[in-house]
Design a protein around this motif. Structure first.
Motif, PDB file in Angstrom:
ATOM      1  N   ASP A   1       6.125  16.017   2.878  1.00 61.32           N
ATOM      2  CA  ASP A   1       7.146  16.602   2.155  1.00 61.32           C
ATOM      3  C   ASP A   1       8.588  16.282   2.848  1.00 61.32           C
ATOM      4  OD1 ASP A   1       8.775  18.166   0.455  1.00 61.32           O
ATOM      5  OD2 ASP A   1       8.351  19.961   1.307  1.00 61.32           O
ATOM      6  N   CYS A   2       8.865  15.016   2.507  1.00 62.86           N
ATOM      7  CA  CYS A   2      10.221  14.374   3.068  1.00 62.86           C
ATOM      8  C   CYS A   2      10.921  13.833   2.180  1.00 62.86           C
ATOM      9  CB  CYS A   2       9.754  13.691   4.520  1.00 62.86           C
ATOM     10  SG  CYS A   2       8.816  12.398   3.873  1.00 62.86           S
ATOM     11  N   GLU A   3      11.927  13.159   2.467  1.00 63.39           N
ATOM     12  CA  GLU A   3      12.994  12.377   1.802  1.00 63.39           C
ATOM     13  C   GLU A   3      12.377  10.906   1.476  1.00 63.39           C
ATOM     14  OE1 GLU A   3      16.019  10.880   4.910  1.00 63.39           O
ATOM     15  OE2 GLU A   3      16.367  12.624   3.920  1.00 63.39           O
ATOM     16  N   ALA A   4      11.608  10.516   2.253  1.00 63.22           N
ATOM     17  CA  ALA A   4      11.072   9.311   1.980  1.00 63.22           C
ATOM     18  C   ALA A   4      10.175   8.911   0.678  1.00 63.22           C
ATOM     19  CB  ALA A   4       9.936   8.842   3.097  1.00 63.22           C
ATOM     20  N   LYS A   5      10.815   7.863   0.054  1.00 69.02           N
ATOM     21  CA  LYS A   5       9.974   7.505  -1.062  1.00 69.02           C
ATOM     22  C   LYS A   5       8.592   6.854  -0.661  1.00 69.02           C
ATOM     23  CE  LYS A   5      14.540   5.884  -2.940  1.00 69.02           C
ATOM     24  NZ  LYS A   5      15.128   4.690  -3.426  1.00 69.02           N
ATOM     25  N   HIS A   6       8.216   6.156   0.180  1.00 69.86           N
ATOM     26  CA  HIS A   6       6.976   5.793   0.765  1.00 69.86           C
ATOM     27  C   HIS A   6       6.552   6.575   1.678  1.00 69.86           C
ATOM     28  CE1 HIS A   6       8.094   1.586  -1.113  1.00 69.86           C
ATOM     29  NE2 HIS A   6       8.120   2.596  -2.000  1.00 69.86           N
TER      30      HIS A   6
ATOM     31  N   GLU B   1       5.861  -2.965   9.935  1.00 69.23           N
ATOM     32  CA  GLU B   1       6.272  -4.265   9.902  1.00 69.23           C
ATOM     33  C   GLU B   1       6.239  -4.601   8.629  1.00 69.23           C
ATOM     34  OE1 GLU B   1       3.412  -8.189  10.238  1.00 69.23           O
ATOM     35  OE2 GLU B   1       3.822  -7.394  12.370  1.00 69.23           O
ATOM     36  N   CYS B   2       5.591  -4.158   7.635  1.00 59.50           N
ATOM     37  CA  CYS B   2       5.422  -4.700   6.220  1.00 59.50           C
ATOM     38  C   CYS B   2       6.530  -3.873   5.348  1.00 59.50           C
ATOM     39  CB  CYS B   2       4.037  -4.221   5.586  1.00 59.50           C
ATOM     40  SG  CYS B   2       2.635  -4.920   6.071  1.00 59.50           S
ATOM     41  N   GLU B   3       6.800  -2.625   5.762  1.00 64.84           N
ATOM     42  CA  GLU B   3       7.983  -2.155   5.265  1.00 64.84           C
ATOM     43  C   GLU B   3       9.415  -2.741   5.580  1.00 64.84           C
ATOM     44  OE1 GLU B   3       8.892   0.408   3.136  1.00 64.84           O
ATOM     45  OE2 GLU B   3       7.029   1.167   2.745  1.00 64.84           O
ATOM     46  N   LYS B   4       9.440  -3.430   6.774  1.00 63.24           N
ATOM     47  CA  LYS B   4      10.611  -3.919   7.131  1.00 63.24           C
ATOM     48  C   LYS B   4      10.613  -5.076   6.723  1.00 63.24           C
ATOM     49  CE  LYS B   4      11.348  -1.938  12.021  1.00 63.24           C
ATOM     50  NZ  LYS B   4      11.507  -2.208  13.247  1.00 63.24           N
ATOM     51  N   GLU B   5       9.776  -5.918   6.076  1.00 69.15           N
ATOM     52  CA  GLU B   5       9.561  -7.107   5.490  1.00 69.15           C
ATOM     53  C   GLU B   5      10.309  -6.976   3.863  1.00 69.15           C
ATOM     54  OE1 GLU B   5       5.869  -8.849   5.672  1.00 69.15           O
ATOM     55  OE2 GLU B   5       6.225  -9.299   7.943  1.00 69.15           O
ATOM     56  N   GLY B   6       9.949  -5.484   3.343  1.00 74.57           N
ATOM     57  CA  GLY B   6      10.690  -5.196   2.390  1.00 74.57           C
ATOM     58  C   GLY B   6       9.484  -5.264   1.135  1.00 74.57           C
ATOM     59  N   LEU B   7       8.237  -5.401   1.581  1.00 73.89           N
ATOM     60  CA  LEU B   7       7.130  -5.296   0.480  1.00 73.89           C
ATOM     61  C   LEU B   7       7.137  -4.077  -0.336  1.00 73.89           C
ATOM     62  CD1 LEU B   7       4.376  -7.038   2.978  1.00 73.89           C
ATOM     63  CD2 LEU B   7       6.004  -8.164   1.475  1.00 73.89           C
ATOM     64  N   ALA B   8       6.705  -4.368  -1.210  1.00 71.63           N
ATOM     65  CA  ALA B   8       6.525  -3.222  -2.255  1.00 71.63           C
ATOM     66  C   ALA B   8       5.423  -2.251  -1.765  1.00 71.63           C
ATOM     67  CB  ALA B   8       6.060  -3.759  -3.891  1.00 71.63           C
ATOM     68  N   PHE B   9       5.344  -0.972  -2.000  1.00 74.68           N
ATOM     69  CA  PHE B   9       4.458  -0.013  -1.915  1.00 74.68           C
ATOM     70  C   PHE B   9       2.786  -0.460  -1.889  1.00 74.68           C
ATOM     71  CE2 PHE B   9       1.588   3.609  -2.444  1.00 74.68           C
ATOM     72  CZ  PHE B   9       1.642   4.330  -1.252  1.00 74.68           C
TER      73      PHE B   9
END
Length: 279
Positions: A74-79, A133-141
């Protein structure tokens, strides 16, 4: 905050990740007889090991509740991603899945994925680092989930125990076998399976030879080490961990090597003097 990574407390977070707001550790709990321990920053390894040594019984653990996972989600994060101890060793994965289900039912749609590490300790840590690392690369969920699943499938986890007392106390090793092993100074070399269970892959006379055997086996089966982080966690044996690092560097070149001290649950599994290596 676009993403959040929730790791159960069997996965040790290095200092920089503890301070990173993208990460949250959800604690398991430990019982040594009637003594209750929360596996968080209050964990005292020295006191824990003393209590375990004095007790005739094996320590027991309980996983975080689904409600505790739901709270973390339960947080503001989308992923949101969760990384748990192997589902073959703990109920933490199932609890996290229930927490996800509760959240979706009560709070509405959100992208949440629970990874079964099929590992433990720093195995969870390197998986969490791979997610970031994957999130920093901007990959989709969905692409993050796909890449991390592939990463988990290649992950190798091995460990060597200094003492067999925990195995004897929990009934996985008979008193006679434990006595013979201790008398002959035999140390088992253990590894995780693809399914997330534990098996013995060898043994050696003495802890030094056992660690050498573990290192040679793990380095030998690690694909593309130059692309991977090797992680070591140790229970009350810092010099052993340092020596392992030096030996590993002579055998292969990894992208990075991180070393952490075992937290509560990992200390329970590794026991006093145990060392865990993941790559």
């Amino acid at each position: 905050m676009s993403y959040k990574i929730v790791v159960d407390s069997c996965g040790e977070l290095p200092g920089n990740l503890k301070e990173d707001r993208h990460f949250e550790s959800v604690p398991l709990e430990i019982f040594v007889d009637d003594y209750h321990i929360v596996d968080d920053d209050t964990f005292d390894q020295a006191e824990f090991l003393q209590r375990v040594a004095k007790s005739p019984n094996c320590p027991k653990s309980t996983c975080p509740s689904p409600e505790r996972y739901m709270e973390a989600f339960d947080c503001e994060a989308k992923h949101v991603y969760a990384v748990t101890l192997s589902s073959q060793l703990s109920g933490s994965y199932n609890s996290a899945q229930l927490g996800r289900k509760l959240y979706l039912e009560e709070k509405g749609e959100k992208k949440i994925h629970v990874f079964d590490s099929k590992s433990a300790s720093v195995g969870e840590t390197v998986i969490a680092m791979k997610i970031q690392e994957c999130e920093k690369e901007g990959l989709a969920f969905e692409e993050v989930v796909k890449k991390v699943d592939a990463f988990i499938a290649e992950l190798n986890t091995s460990f060597v125990l200094e003492t067999l007392e925990t195995l004897r106390k929990n009934g996985r090793l008979s008193n006679i076998k434990a006595f013979v092993a201790n008398t002959l100074n035999i140390k088992p070399v253990m590894a995780g399976t693809a399914e997330g269970t534990i098996c013995q892959i060898g043994q050696a006379r003495g802890i030094v030879r056992a660690v050498d055997k573990m290192i040679a086996d793990l380095v030998g089966k690690t694909k593309r080490p130059q692309e991977k982080i090797l992680a070591i966690s140790y229970c009350n044996c810092p010099n052993r961990a340092k020596e392992a690092v030096e030996k590993i560097k002579k055998l292969a070149k990894f992208k990075d090597i991180i070393v952490v001290e075992t937290a509560g649950i990992s200390s329970m599994y590794a026991s006093d003097g145990g060392i865990i290596i993941v790559a």
